[in-house]
Design an enzyme around this catalytic site. Sequence first.
Site, mmCIF file in Angstrom:
data_model
loop_
_atom_site.group_PDB
_atom_site.id
_atom_site.type_symbol
_atom_site.label_atom_id
_atom_site.label_comp_id
_atom_site.label_asym_id
_atom_site.label_seq_id
_atom_site.Cartn_x
_atom_site.Cartn_y
_atom_site.Cartn_z
ATOM 1 N N GLN A 10 13.505 29.584 76.937
ATOM 2 C CA GLN A 10 14.753 29.091 76.760
ATOM 3 C C GLN A 10 14.501 27.031 77.439
ATOM 4 O OE1 GLN A 10 17.234 31.492 79.211
ATOM 5 N NE2 GLN A 10 19.054 29.845 79.954
ATOM 6 N N SER A 94 8.445 33.292 78.601
ATOM 7 C CA SER A 94 9.310 33.995 79.445
ATOM 8 C C SER A 94 10.075 34.721 78.717
ATOM 9 C CB SER A 94 10.045 32.845 80.341
ATOM 10 O OG SER A 94 11.503 33.798 81.190
ATOM 11 N N LEU A 95 11.224 35.016 77.900
ATOM 12 C CA LEU A 95 11.990 35.638 77.441
ATOM 13 C C LEU A 95 11.359 35.509 76.536
ATOM 14 C CD1 LEU A 95 14.004 34.541 74.391
ATOM 15 C CD2 LEU A 95 14.866 33.781 76.040
ATOM 16 N N ARG A 119 19.428 41.466 80.394
ATOM 17 C CA ARG A 119 18.752 40.191 81.691
ATOM 18 C C ARG A 119 19.243 38.896 81.416
ATOM 19 N NH1 ARG A 119 13.967 36.409 80.615
ATOM 20 N NH2 ARG A 119 12.541 36.446 81.166
ATOM 21 N N HIS A 203 12.472 32.518 87.950
ATOM 22 C CA HIS A 203 11.082 33.011 88.121
ATOM 23 C C HIS A 203 10.381 32.798 89.454
ATOM 24 C CE1 HIS A 203 10.585 34.371 83.942
ATOM 25 N NE2 HIS A 203 9.869 33.335 83.518
ATOM 26 N N GLN A 252 7.600 40.055 85.436
ATOM 27 C CA GLN A 252 7.751 38.807 84.981
ATOM 28 C C GLN A 252 9.127 38.445 85.217
ATOM 29 O OE1 GLN A 252 10.132 37.951 82.170
ATOM 30 N NE2 GLN A 252 8.802 37.190 80.043
#
Length: 314
Positions: A10, A94-95, A119, A203, A252
């Site tokens: 992102q 991440s994503l 998510r 996170h 995660q």
Amino acid sequence: MARAFVFPGQGSQAVGMGKDLGEAYAVARAVYQEVDDALGQNLSGLMFEGPSDDLTLTENAQPALMAVSMAVIRVLESQGFDLKTAGQFVAGHSLGEYSALCAAGALSVADTARLLKVRGRAMQKAVPVGEGAMAALLGLDLEQAQEIAAAAAQGEVCQAANDNAPGQVVVSGAKAAVERAIALAAEKGAKRSVLLPVSAPFHCALMQPAADAMAEALAGVTIAAPVIPLVANVTASAVTAPEDIRRLLVEQVTGAVRWRESVLYMKAQGITTLVECGAGKVLSGLAKRIDKEVAGTALNTPADIDAFLASLNA
């Protein structure tokens, strides 16, 4: 030349992303259509035309970034590229870890789109807007950032969330704690510290409701072994077993993105080039900062893809 294929997270989204790929290649248009159909939403229209505020919403940005990454991969494949022979690892920020798994055949495009929608929504809902924050501490290493986060917490959540590159660590948590971390970082000699324009504190432990939502969503999805290993954010090491991947995708959400260590791990396995597939050039830009011997190249336009395929055949 040993390559790993990496996928952005992102922040790399921008109105117009992926549009030129869609105009040039039917396989890219097919990916966008598949994502739109899976979500029951004209996401591709939002990607191409905006408005930017809607595209930036976490629940839209996450599947949109994956769509562009997968368009790049499908265009490469349509030209004879095979990830299994061209790369040694996949990894994503991440994503981007979901994009990496989709590219490596562990998840279908439709399932990946739906998972990222869940998510994004769950991460957004986990903490009321304005109660959490993230800040980049520039000029400090991970250990210093962890010490600052611990000192700033004062009974609230404050954690090192992203270790992106030497001197670029992001902390995440309760807004007041993150603001205390910014003040402490200045005392510890940070070059500067900046609050990030994000809508939630990703996170960190505050994301536990989102981790629970992802555990439920992932339980209903088929995960295959990827054609090449994934270097996971949470462990900064390779994983191929579907059940391990499922568990790590849940971890995660609250765990740190160990990107710097992931790149160093891949380098230790012989990787010399990171090929970034999708929107922007963030990860290819970080490559040299992490290790001068690791090159980064970004593929997000038809010209980029042509040049890359020519280099494979050179």
